[in-house]
Structures are given as C-alpha cells and as structure tokens.
Design an enzyme around this catalytic site. Structure first.
Site, mmCIF file in Angstrom:
data_model
loop_
_atom_site.group_PDB
_atom_site.id
_atom_site.type_symbol
_atom_site.label_atom_id
_atom_site.label_comp_id
_atom_site.label_asym_id
_atom_site.label_seq_id
_atom_site.Cartn_x
_atom_site.Cartn_y
_atom_site.Cartn_z
ATOM 1 N N GLU A 258 -3.680 -11.324 -4.956
ATOM 2 C CA GLU A 258 -3.458 -11.738 -6.341
ATOM 3 C C GLU A 258 -4.544 -12.744 -6.642
ATOM 4 O OE1 GLU A 258 -1.762 -14.251 -9.033
ATOM 5 O OE2 GLU A 258 -0.128 -14.257 -7.581
ATOM 6 N N CYS A 297 -2.618 -18.743 -12.807
ATOM 7 C CA CYS A 297 -3.223 -17.418 -12.682
ATOM 8 C C CYS A 297 -2.863 -16.540 -13.880
ATOM 9 C CB CYS A 297 -2.777 -16.769 -11.379
ATOM 10 S SG CYS A 297 -1.012 -16.821 -11.107
HETATM 11 P P1 NDP Z 1 -9.730 -20.010 -2.969
HETATM 12 O O1 NDP Z 1 -9.902 -18.551 -3.001
HETATM 13 O O2 NDP Z 1 -10.873 -20.846 -2.574
HETATM 14 O O3 NDP Z 1 -8.534 -20.396 -1.998
HETATM 15 C C1 NDP Z 1 -7.326 -19.718 -1.978
HETATM 16 C C2 NDP Z 1 -6.707 -19.862 -0.608
HETATM 17 O O4 NDP Z 1 -7.518 -19.201 0.343
HETATM 18 C C3 NDP Z 1 -6.596 -21.303 -0.153
HETATM 19 O O5 NDP Z 1 -5.431 -21.463 0.594
HETATM 20 C C4 NDP Z 1 -7.806 -21.459 0.723
HETATM 21 O O6 NDP Z 1 -7.683 -22.484 1.651
HETATM 22 C C5 NDP Z 1 -7.811 -20.118 1.399
HETATM 23 N N1 NDP Z 1 -9.079 -19.763 2.009
HETATM 24 C C6 NDP Z 1 -10.317 -19.945 1.531
HETATM 25 N N2 NDP Z 1 -11.214 -19.443 2.384
HETATM 26 C C7 NDP Z 1 -10.532 -18.942 3.434
HETATM 27 C C8 NDP Z 1 -10.889 -18.304 4.637
HETATM 28 N N3 NDP Z 1 -12.154 -18.078 4.944
HETATM 29 N N4 NDP Z 1 -9.930 -17.934 5.490
HETATM 30 C C9 NDP Z 1 -8.622 -18.143 5.206
HETATM 31 N N5 NDP Z 1 -8.233 -18.752 4.070
HETATM 32 C C10 NDP Z 1 -9.164 -19.140 3.188
HETATM 33 O O7 NDP Z 1 -9.159 -20.402 -4.341
HETATM 34 P P2 NDP Z 1 -8.798 -21.846 -4.882
HETATM 35 O O8 NDP Z 1 -7.351 -22.066 -4.662
HETATM 36 O O9 NDP Z 1 -9.707 -22.898 -4.377
HETATM 37 O O10 NDP Z 1 -9.100 -21.593 -6.363
HETATM 38 C C11 NDP Z 1 -10.400 -21.235 -6.728
HETATM 39 C C12 NDP Z 1 -10.328 -20.243 -7.849
HETATM 40 O O11 NDP Z 1 -9.429 -19.178 -7.565
HETATM 41 C C13 NDP Z 1 -9.783 -20.834 -9.103
HETATM 42 O O12 NDP Z 1 -10.780 -21.541 -9.770
HETATM 43 C C14 NDP Z 1 -9.337 -19.601 -9.821
HETATM 44 O O13 NDP Z 1 -10.395 -18.988 -10.485
HETATM 45 C C15 NDP Z 1 -8.842 -18.704 -8.735
HETATM 46 N N6 NDP Z 1 -7.414 -18.734 -8.581
HETATM 47 C C16 NDP Z 1 -6.700 -17.665 -8.964
HETATM 48 C C17 NDP Z 1 -5.356 -17.669 -8.834
HETATM 49 C C18 NDP Z 1 -4.562 -16.490 -9.166
HETATM 50 O O14 NDP Z 1 -3.400 -16.485 -8.845
HETATM 51 N N7 NDP Z 1 -5.095 -15.491 -9.779
HETATM 52 C C19 NDP Z 1 -4.614 -18.827 -8.370
HETATM 53 C C20 NDP Z 1 -5.454 -19.905 -7.968
HETATM 54 C C21 NDP Z 1 -6.793 -19.825 -8.058
HETATM 55 P P3 NDP Z 1 -8.448 -23.859 1.454
HETATM 56 O O15 NDP Z 1 -7.937 -24.455 0.210
HETATM 57 O O16 NDP Z 1 -8.088 -24.625 2.662
HETATM 58 O O17 NDP Z 1 -9.898 -23.509 1.361
#
Ligand code: NDP
Length: 674
Positions: A258, A297
C-alpha cells in the site's frame, strides 16, 4: 521527555540495542524524543521463533478464541490511551489526529474481534463456498477451505499512523492464526513501541505471536519463505526495492503493498454553488488537507471541478483555509499540527516545487513557517495549487506531496473528469460529490477499476458519512497500480490474506470429517432417539431424522391460503394457475411446504433445541399439487459453539415427494443447549 532507547520485543523478551542507534527528533521542536536501533538481533532466529512458537500456539486456538484476544488488546489500549496520546503529540499530531490513530486503531481491533465472533466459525479452518459435485454418482466431490499460513507476517508500517497502521494489519493477521513481526517507521516508532508494550503487558498474546523490530529489519528478508507474508505501507520506492528482493520472487512470498496514491475528488456537474453538495465538497477538501497535516495515504491530492466553477471553488477553499490555525497541537485553538519531521518538510517543499511546474500556488507559502510556530519544528501552511491545463500537466498526476497539499483542476464534462481521475494510475480512494444517480453510475462504471474505494457523498448521507479519508475495517483498503495493488481489511477478506485456500477433493465421508461439515453423500447416522433430543455436545454430525410421508390436499391449500391471507392465484385459481408455465394447475404454497416440513420433523417436547433462528439457501425445486405427498429428511450438518451455554446447529433439510423428487432444500439453523 528524556531521550530513551526504544526496545525491540524479540524472542519473547525486551531487547535494547547498544550500537548503531539513531535519534528520533520531535516534530514540534526537533529535540530528541528517543533513540532507536536493532543491531544485534538474530533475525533468522526471530522469524523461526514466530513460525515455531507463535504459529502453533495461535493455530491451536479457534477463530473465536483469537477474537477474544483481540478484544482484550483493544480494551487495554483504550484503558491506557492517554499514555499514547502524550507520546503522539511529539509526532506533530493534534488530539483529533491521534484519536484517529489510537482510538481508531483500538476500534479496528474491536471490529475484527466482533467480526471474528459473528462471521467466523468457532473452529480453526474456514470453508470457502459450497461443495462442488465432481462425479455422476456423488462419491467424489470438491470443497475449498482456508487454513492458516504456517509462516510469519512481516508488517512494515508507515510513520503517519503508528498505532492504527499496526493494528489494522495485526487484527486480521492474529485472527487468521498467524504470528507477526512488526517494523514501525522510525520517525514515530516510540508510539508504536509503547503500544506493543501495552499489548504484551496484557499477557493475552500467546508466546511468539508478536515481535517488534525498533529499527532496521537487518537480513530478515533473506530468511522469508513461501508461508510468510510481507504487508508494507509506505513509499513506492521502498515498496519496489523490497518487492524486488530476490527471496520475495524466488519463494513467492506474498507481498501486500500500500503505497503512494494520487487520490482524487470530483465535484459533480449537478453540484452547483447553491447545492449542499458544493459545501460538502469544500469542507471535505479542507478536512483532507489538514487532518494529520495531510500525511494520510488517503488524503485528497487532486480535486476536479466543472471548469465554469473553478473560480467559485477556489474562492470557497481559500476562505476556509484562512481559518486553519497551524501550530503546536497542545496549544488551544490549533487546528493543524506539524509534519512528522523537518526531513519530511524538506521532501514536501521539494514536491510542491515540482507540482508548481504544472500549477500555480493559490493559497499558502510552503517556504514561510506559519506565524508563531517553532522554527526548529516541521510546520508548514496548507498549500492549495491550481492547474488550469490538467492534460498538459504531469507532476500533479504522478507526484504525491505527503503533506497539507492539494491541486484544483477543471474538467470539461463527466467523461473528462473520469479520465482525469484515472490518470492517477490507481489510487486508494476517490470521492464524488453528487446528488444525481446518473452521475454516480457513470463515475463508478468509468473509474471504479482504478480506485480501491469510491465514496459518493451527498446531502442524504453527509451527516453520517465517515468521509473520503477514513479507511474502515469493514471495507477494503488498498488500490490498484500506483497505490500498490494490495488490499487490506475489508472485513473477513483481510483475514484470508493470511490464510491459504486449498481445493480439497475426495469422498463425501472423508471431506465431511476434514471440513467438520456433513456433506450430502456421507453416511447418515440413523437415530434411536430424535436428534432434537440430543444436546449440542451429544449431537454427532450426520445424525439424521427421516419423516413419514404426508399427503397434501386441496383443503390443506385452501385452509393455508385463507388462514395466512396468501390467496395468490397459483394456489386458488385452477385456470389461471394452469396458464402459468411453471405450474400444472393449483399448487401448494412454498411456505405451506416449509410449515408442513416443520410439522413433520419437529419433536415438540421441551429439550435441548432452544430456538429456530432462520434458514438459508432455500430453494423450491418442484411444485406440489393437491394429492401429492411430502416427507422431510433432516441431517445435522454443522455445529458452531457460541459460548458455554449454547451453540448453533445447521441442519440440512431435504423435502421430497412420493416419487423421491426433491421439492425443496434448505439449511435450518437452531440454537441448542450445550
Ligand atoms: P518509506 O517507504 O521510506 O518507509 C516505509 C516503511 O518502510 C518504514 O517503516 C521504513 O522504515 C521501512 N523501510 C524503508 N526502507 C526499508 C528497507 N530497506 N527494508 C525494510 N524496511 C524499510 O516511507 P515513509 O514512511 O518514510 O514515507 C515516505 C513517503 O511514503 C511519504 O512521503 C509518502 O509519499 C509515502 N507514504 C505513503 C503512504 C501510503 O499509505 N500510501 C503512507 C506513508 C507514506 P524506516 O522508517 O525505519 O526507514
């Protein structure tokens, strides 16, 4: 708050990493809230522990027992919610924002607890659909069923809903009998960590059912198998990276994603400024821009309006946005909090700059901190953009500014509006403001396949509407294409994402034993006593009662017609009935057949059968003419214990005539004393 080191909950205990820690800053002033790290964890051992300890413990429980655990967890979260609210303030959330996250999260668990009790059997397997006839003589049949996956669910969550984001995944997972390893986003992990602590401290969770990684997932993905599931919420870039992990492809690990979504809303052509729908549209856009400072989101990113109304809509939105007060959520009068971090603020500013290549900013300056806000905090004004040439634009349809940002765009006609909505290339939700059913039909048929949820709002439902941006546990959350292609929740549908559907084939006797449902063709256990005399516990599946034949006379039919008032011509007028292609002449009422069947099978004295509470799958298959006879065969088909006092019994009822032709078939439901 002192900067504590968040703990991991791994292998049944709390573990604090001592190296590789990173600092989590407060959204309000940049001060350190906590440190986080997961170095030193043996991720292979954590996954194995979930599979070998948590999985078997959960699978030993029935759906109802698991539902009870969910209820207990939700109760505990509600009882200690103020602790979570206090932590949540550092994420920049207002009380209302945190309410959605914390109490909304607990409510999601409650919904899963109640759906588990009401819609799932008190059993460990779930039957899917009916028995499939696979042979002429009925000795070989098919039946689909779901069993719990024997792996671990890895939940990777976004920063924006540190409680709800965990619980909306955890509810269906635990109900399915699958253990979870939760990895929250770093930026708000201190709220999630505390919520996990609350849940662990209930003592309700079986050992191994829940683990928490506070920090990186290390080499966890290297150890995943085809029995595991990854449920991811976050950015498209991370989703792609994780989805491309070689183990995910090699082992066919289920990956539910998602991710970014350019959600749209449409002002219907009928919704002119004097209609209630116009006002609702304006309110909803502002609400979606400001709740969680737009870090949702599901928030509205693109708003489409009839071209002639662009100026009116812009003016109405500006007037409302003027009233938004941005600031520290603990201060009175503040209506919008901060973004999660200054790094997110930089991202949002950068994306707005990209959007501004296509559009003009008509409200808010993203680069000037709102008055009275801490310069070290992650505060930003709501920003409204206007793009008058949406087909020439690209960024507005492809780039998500994950903050209080929306772009207003015109459409020429409804077909244009639909095509523009679909240019988002797949979203979690779109909404439509119309009071005209024809507009709704056109939009649903033209756009639903691009959107996981479609909200149609109008004056009739607005007061009770849950709004554009609220995913609900009973409804599917997820969307195609850019939104990730995943699907979460949707009631019991969400539970099935953590179970395997298997097609069983075999004889009715064997499949009856496996599915714990009597299947036609399996042995019928003839009774020495009437099955209504047996308690829920005594009653064996397959116990059968067969009645003698009873003649149905014309007098019976007329008596029933006059007594009930159902004097439909098929029962009362020989000539008219004979002219009907379905009937040879006057026939007995279907309800007469049911009533007489009850009279034939019932054993009247007080006993373990407490109530008849309905019937299912009723079909009348052959008419009964005056002079025909009927008999009924009643077989105990399924049992579902509800509590210590009683349980439901499903009876297979088959009504046949003197020639053994089936007249009616149905399932009768009774409540029986244990
Ligand atoms: P990210 O994709 O950076 O992170 C989402 C999750 O993935 C976090 O728990 C993060 O952990 C984890 N993660 C990142 N890299 C890895 C990896 N290599 N291996 C395992 N886990 C990983 O999204 P953000 O939450 O930082 O948000 C950034 C953007 O995502 C927002 O600006 C928005 O555009 C979008 N977003 C979309 C959502 C939706 O539901 N559609 C919801 C939230 C965000 P960690 O934080 O420790 O890096």
């Amino acid at each position: 708050m002192t900067s504590t080191v968040l703990q991991n909950y791994i292998l049944g205990g709390w573990y604090t990493a001592s190296t590789g820690l990173s600092v989590i800053p407060s959204a309000l002033d940049g001060a350190a809230v906590a440190q986080i790290g997961s170095s030193g964890i043996d991720f292979a051992a954590a996954a194995a522990y979930a599979r070998q300890t948590g999985g078997p413990a959960l699978r030993a429980l029935t759906f109802h027992e698991r539902a009870k655990i969910l209820r207990g967890l939700a109760d505990a979260i509600n009882a200690r919610k103020e602790e979570l609210y206090a932590l949540s303030a550092h994420t920049g959330a207002t009380r209302t924002d945190s309410w959605i996250d914390i109490e909304g999260g607990a409510a999601t668990l409650f919904t899963y607890a109640s759906k588990g009790r009401r819609e799932l059997p008190n059993d460990r397997v779930l039957i899917d659909g009916g028995v499939e006839a696979l042979s002429k003589r009925g000795s070989f049949v098919g039946q689909h069923l779901y069993t719990s996956l024997q792996g671990v669910a890895v939940h990777i969550n976004a920063f924006n809903f540190p409680v709800w984001g965990m619980l909306e995944k955890l509810g269906p997972t635990l109900l399915a009998g699958v253990p979870a390893i939760v990895k929250p986003a770093t930026a708000s992990a201190y709220v999630t960590e505390h919520c996990v602590r609350i849940m662990v401290e209930t003592g309700l969770l079986p050992e191994g059912a829940l683990q928490l990684i506070a920090g990186s997932t290390g080499d966890l993905f290297d150890h995943l198998t085809g029995q595991d599931v990854v449920s991811f919420t976050g950015s498209a870039a991370t989703a792609q990276k994780l989805q491309n992990h070689p183990v995910i492809a090699r082992e066919s690990v289920r990956f539910v994603a998602e991710r970014d979504s350019l959600n749209a809303t449409v002002l219907g052509p009928d919704a002119t400024p004097e209609t209630p729908e116009f006002d609702l549209f304006i309110k909803e856009i502002v609400r979606e821009m400001t709740v969680k400072a737009g870090q949702k989101c599901t928030a509205i990113r693109r708003a489409f309006v009839p071209s002639a109304l662009m100026d009116a809509v812009e003016a109405a939105l500006r007037a409302r946005l003027e009233k938004v007060v941005v600031g520290n959520p603990v201060q009175d009068g503040v209506t919008m909090g901060a973004l999660i971090s200054t790094s997110q603020l930089r991202d949002v500013r950068g994306t707005i700059a990209k959007l501004a290549e296509d559009a003009t900013i008509v409200f808010g300056d993203p680069n000037i901190p709102p008055p009275g806000t801490d310069a070290d905090g992650a505060f930003i004004s709501p920003v409204l953009l206007r793009c008058d040439a949406p087909w020439a634009a690209r960024n507005v349809h492809e780039m998500e500014a994950f903050g209080p940002v929306s772009t207003l765009m015109p459409y020429t006609d409804l077909a244009d509006a639909i095509a523009l909505c679909n240019r988002g290339a797949g979203s979690l939700v779109m909404s439509l403001f119309t009071h005209d059913p024809d507009v709704a039909v056109a939009v649903v048929e033209g756009a639903a396949s691009f959107h996981g949820r479609v909200l149609i709002n109008d004056r009739d439902c607005a007061r009770e509407s849950t709004g554009h941006g609220s995913p609900l546990p009973a409804l599917v959350h997820g969307g195609p294409g850019r939104a990730g292609g995943g699907e979460e929740m949707g009631g019991i549908r969400g539970v099935k994402h953590y179970m395997q559907r298997t097609a069983l084939q075999g004889s009715p006797r064997i499949l009856s034993a496996v599915t714990r449902r009597w299947i036609s063709g399996a042995p019928e256990l003839e009774n020495t006593v009437h099955p209504f005399r047996e308690s829920f516990t005594q009653l064996a599946l397959g116990k059968t009662f067969t009645s003698p034949l009873r003649v149905i006379t014309l007098d019976d039919i007329e008596h029933f017609a006059n007594f009930t008032g159902d004097t439909f011509y098929a029962h009362m007028d020989e000539e008219a009935a004979a002219a009907n292609p379905f009937f040879p002449g006057r026939v007995a009422h279907g309800y007469l057949i049911l009533s007489f069947a009850a009279g034939l099978f019932v054993d009247p004295a007080p006993g373990p059968v407490l109530a008849n509470y309905g019937l299912e799958n009723l079909r009348f298959l052959k008419p009964v003419s005056p002079g025909d006879s009927i008999k009924v065969r009643l077989t105990a088909k399924a049992k579902n214990q509800r509590n210590a006092e009683y349980g439901e019994v499903t009876w297979d009822a088959l009504v046949t005539n003197q020639d053994d032709d089936t007249v009616a078939s149905y399932e009768l439901l009774t409540m029986n004393a244990i």
